[in-house]
Design a protein around this motif. Structure first.
Motif, mmCIF file in Angstrom:
data_model
loop_
_atom_site.group_PDB
_atom_site.id
_atom_site.type_symbol
_atom_site.label_atom_id
_atom_site.label_comp_id
_atom_site.label_asym_id
_atom_site.label_seq_id
_atom_site.Cartn_x
_atom_site.Cartn_y
_atom_site.Cartn_z
ATOM 1 N N PHE A 128 2.974 56.840 45.215
ATOM 2 C CA PHE A 128 2.868 58.005 46.086
ATOM 3 C C PHE A 128 4.183 58.250 46.810
ATOM 4 O O PHE A 128 5.055 57.385 46.872
ATOM 5 N N GLN A 129 4.295 59.460 47.352
ATOM 6 C CA GLN A 129 5.348 59.787 48.305
ATOM 7 C C GLN A 129 4.852 59.373 49.684
ATOM 8 O O GLN A 129 3.663 59.516 49.988
ATOM 9 N N LEU A 130 5.736 58.884 50.534
ATOM 10 C CA LEU A 130 5.316 58.496 51.882
ATOM 11 C C LEU A 130 4.595 59.634 52.601
ATOM 12 O O LEU A 130 3.630 59.402 53.331
ATOM 13 N N SER A 131 5.039 60.856 52.379
ATOM 14 C CA SER A 131 4.423 61.999 53.058
ATOM 15 C C SER A 131 2.964 62.187 52.662
ATOM 16 O O SER A 131 2.173 62.759 53.420
ATOM 17 N N ILE B 207 4.909 51.198 56.075
ATOM 18 C CA ILE B 207 5.440 51.293 54.716
ATOM 19 C C ILE B 207 6.801 51.974 54.798
ATOM 20 O O ILE B 207 6.964 52.969 55.516
ATOM 21 N N HIS B 208 7.782 51.449 54.053
ATOM 22 C CA HIS B 208 9.163 51.915 54.165
ATOM 23 C C HIS B 208 9.768 52.208 52.798
ATOM 24 O O HIS B 208 9.436 51.557 51.807
ATOM 25 N N ASP B 209 10.703 53.171 52.777
ATOM 26 C CA ASP B 209 11.511 53.352 51.578
ATOM 27 C C ASP B 209 12.753 52.472 51.702
ATOM 28 O O ASP B 209 12.808 51.569 52.549
ATOM 29 N N GLY B 210 13.769 52.725 50.895
ATOM 30 C CA GLY B 210 14.941 51.860 50.906
ATOM 31 C C GLY B 210 15.888 52.102 52.058
ATOM 32 O O GLY B 210 16.835 51.336 52.253
ATOM 33 N N GLU B 211 15.638 53.152 52.855
ATOM 34 C CA GLU B 211 16.501 53.438 54.000
ATOM 35 C C GLU B 211 15.664 53.523 55.275
ATOM 36 O O GLU B 211 15.089 52.520 55.683
ATOM 37 N N ASP B 212 15.566 54.719 55.880
ATOM 38 C CA ASP B 212 14.870 54.795 57.163
ATOM 39 C C ASP B 212 13.572 55.595 57.110
ATOM 40 O O ASP B 212 12.992 55.905 58.146
ATOM 41 N N TYR C 16 10.302 50.807 44.268
ATOM 42 C CA TYR C 16 9.226 50.249 45.081
ATOM 43 C C TYR C 16 9.409 50.578 46.558
ATOM 44 O O TYR C 16 10.528 50.551 47.089
ATOM 45 N N LEU C 17 8.296 50.870 47.204
ATOM 46 C CA LEU C 17 8.223 50.910 48.656
ATOM 47 C C LEU C 17 7.775 49.532 49.123
ATOM 48 O O LEU C 17 7.087 48.819 48.391
ATOM 49 N N TYR C 18 8.163 49.155 50.331
ATOM 50 C CA TYR C 18 7.691 47.876 50.857
ATOM 51 C C TYR C 18 7.034 48.102 52.210
ATOM 52 O O TYR C 18 7.356 49.047 52.936
ATOM 53 N N GLY C 19 6.089 47.252 52.525
ATOM 54 C CA GLY C 19 5.390 47.403 53.793
ATOM 55 C C GLY C 19 4.793 46.098 54.249
ATOM 56 O O GLY C 19 4.954 45.052 53.610
ATOM 57 N N SER C 20 4.095 46.156 55.361
ATOM 58 C CA SER C 20 3.486 44.946 55.893
ATOM 59 C C SER C 20 2.201 45.272 56.632
ATOM 60 O O SER C 20 2.024 46.365 57.172
ATOM 61 N N VAL C 21 1.316 44.296 56.602
ATOM 62 C CA VAL C 21 0.142 44.294 57.471
ATOM 63 C C VAL C 21 0.520 43.405 58.644
ATOM 64 O O VAL C 21 0.888 42.245 58.459
ATOM 65 N N LEU C 22 0.452 43.944 59.844
ATOM 66 C CA LEU C 22 0.952 43.227 61.017
ATOM 67 C C LEU C 22 -0.128 43.121 62.086
ATOM 68 O O LEU C 22 -0.759 44.115 62.454
ATOM 69 N N GLU C 23 -0.314 41.911 62.561
ATOM 70 C CA GLU C 23 -1.245 41.650 63.652
ATOM 71 C C GLU C 23 -0.478 41.699 64.970
ATOM 72 O O GLU C 23 0.572 41.067 65.106
ATOM 73 N N PRO D 158 4.711 50.814 43.980
ATOM 74 C CA PRO D 158 5.592 51.842 43.422
ATOM 75 C C PRO D 158 5.497 53.131 44.234
ATOM 76 O O PRO D 158 4.414 53.515 44.681
ATOM 77 N N GLY D 159 6.633 53.786 44.422
ATOM 78 C CA GLY D 159 6.610 55.042 45.157
ATOM 79 C C GLY D 159 7.986 55.449 45.639
ATOM 80 O O GLY D 159 9.004 54.875 45.244
ATOM 81 N N CYS D 160 7.996 56.440 46.513
ATOM 82 C CA CYS D 160 9.244 57.014 46.998
ATOM 83 C C CYS D 160 9.006 57.592 48.388
ATOM 84 O O CYS D 160 7.868 57.907 48.752
ATOM 85 N N GLY D 161 10.062 57.696 49.164
ATOM 86 C CA GLY D 161 9.976 58.326 50.472
ATOM 87 C C GLY D 161 10.969 59.461 50.557
ATOM 88 O O GLY D 161 11.378 60.016 49.531
ATOM 89 N N PRO D 162 11.402 59.809 51.763
ATOM 90 C CA PRO D 162 12.490 60.781 51.882
ATOM 91 C C PRO D 162 13.742 60.293 51.156
ATOM 92 O O PRO D 162 14.585 61.081 50.738
ATOM 93 N N HIS D 163 13.841 58.969 51.023
ATOM 94 C CA HIS D 163 14.918 58.329 50.274
ATOM 95 C C HIS D 163 14.293 57.495 49.159
ATOM 96 O O HIS D 163 13.085 57.249 49.148
ATOM 97 N N THR D 164 15.109 57.047 48.235
ATOM 98 C CA THR D 164 14.596 56.191 47.172
ATOM 99 C C THR D 164 14.164 54.845 47.745
ATOM 100 O O THR D 164 14.547 54.464 48.853
ATOM 101 N N GLY D 165 13.377 54.127 46.966
ATOM 102 C CA GLY D 165 12.879 52.839 47.410
ATOM 103 C C GLY D 165 13.776 51.690 46.994
ATOM 104 O O GLY D 165 14.974 51.856 46.733
ATOM 105 N N LEU D 166 13.196 50.516 46.914
ATOM 106 C CA LEU D 166 13.900 49.324 46.463
ATOM 107 C C LEU D 166 14.078 49.383 44.944
ATOM 108 O O LEU D 166 13.477 50.228 44.274
#
Length: 217
Positions: A204-207, A173-178, A152-159, A140-148
């Motif tokens: 949380f907020q992405l910031s 970690i990303h919001d619903g836009e950029d 919800y914010l979405y993200g990934s662990v990437l190797e 759960p969260g938000c960025g400069p834009h709303t999430g999904l």
């Protein structure tokens, strides 16, 4: 003893948002001033689900996070990282948690959010290798834009590479836009530990992720 002169009106607006089906706040100066304070203090986010609506952080704090259901086993070393629950399964659990009215909208984001399926390949000589790990999580969260849908914010662990000896991992970690935040770590253990920290910190907020070593785009 100090007393916040705005505490009562701010509390009224928090309660009002949570009682409203769409998170609405009246367009009168007193209420709008309280709303601005609550947004500035990261107690309220713009709603991803209702235009013009809002959602409180304390209500988002009751929502679950979604990540590989065998994450703890991987972290404990009893399951290989390549056996993490597939992204598609994680995303499906997220969709099913939403109110029925939001599920179709969430499904529209599946292609964007879900990474490629992890494959194991046989190299020349019979050596079995796998693709680099990409493990989805949603919090759960938000960025400069709303999430999904569901806020919800979405993200990934990437190797960076699955080759033996490679030690570069990252989390994004990303919001619903950029809007996005990223963090690089040197090892699998660090990546899993950082994911645990992110999950524990939500909503949380992405910031706000600057405090966890993330950089925003």
């Amino acid at each position: 003893m100090s007393h916040d002169p705005h505490a009562q009106s701010d509390q009224t607006v928090l309660d009002m948002i949570e009682r409203s089906p769409v998170g609405a706040v009246p367009h009168t100066p007193t209420y709008q001033d309280a709303l601005k304070r609550l947004i500035a203090s990261h107690q309220v986010y713009v709603s991803a689900d209702h235009k013009g609506g809002h959602v409180t952080v304390r209500s988002l704090a009751t929502q679950p996070a979604f990540y590989a259901n065998n994450f703890e086993a991987v972290q404990a070393g009893t399951v290989e990282v390549g056996q993490l629950e597939p992204d598609a399964s994680i995303f499906s659990r997220y969709v099913q948690s939403l109110p029925e009215a939001l599920r179709a909208k969430a499904e529209e984001r599946r292609t964007l959010v879900v990474g490629r399926t992890l494959h194991h390949r046989v190299k020349h000589g019979g050596e079995v290798t796998r693709d680099p790990v990409h493990s989805l999580f949603l919090v759960p969260g938000c960025g400069p834009h709303t999430g999904l849908p569901g806020n919800y914010l979405y993200g990934s662990v990437l190797e960076a590479s699955a080759e033996t000896g490679a030690g570069s991992w990252s989390l994004s970690i990303h919001d619903g836009e950029d809007g996005a935040a990223m963090c690089d770590v040197p090892s699998q253990a660090d990546a899993l530990s950082k994911l645990e920290e992110v999950i524990a910190s939500a909503p949380f907020q992405l910031s706000e992720l600057d405090a966890l070593g993330f950089r925003s785009n």
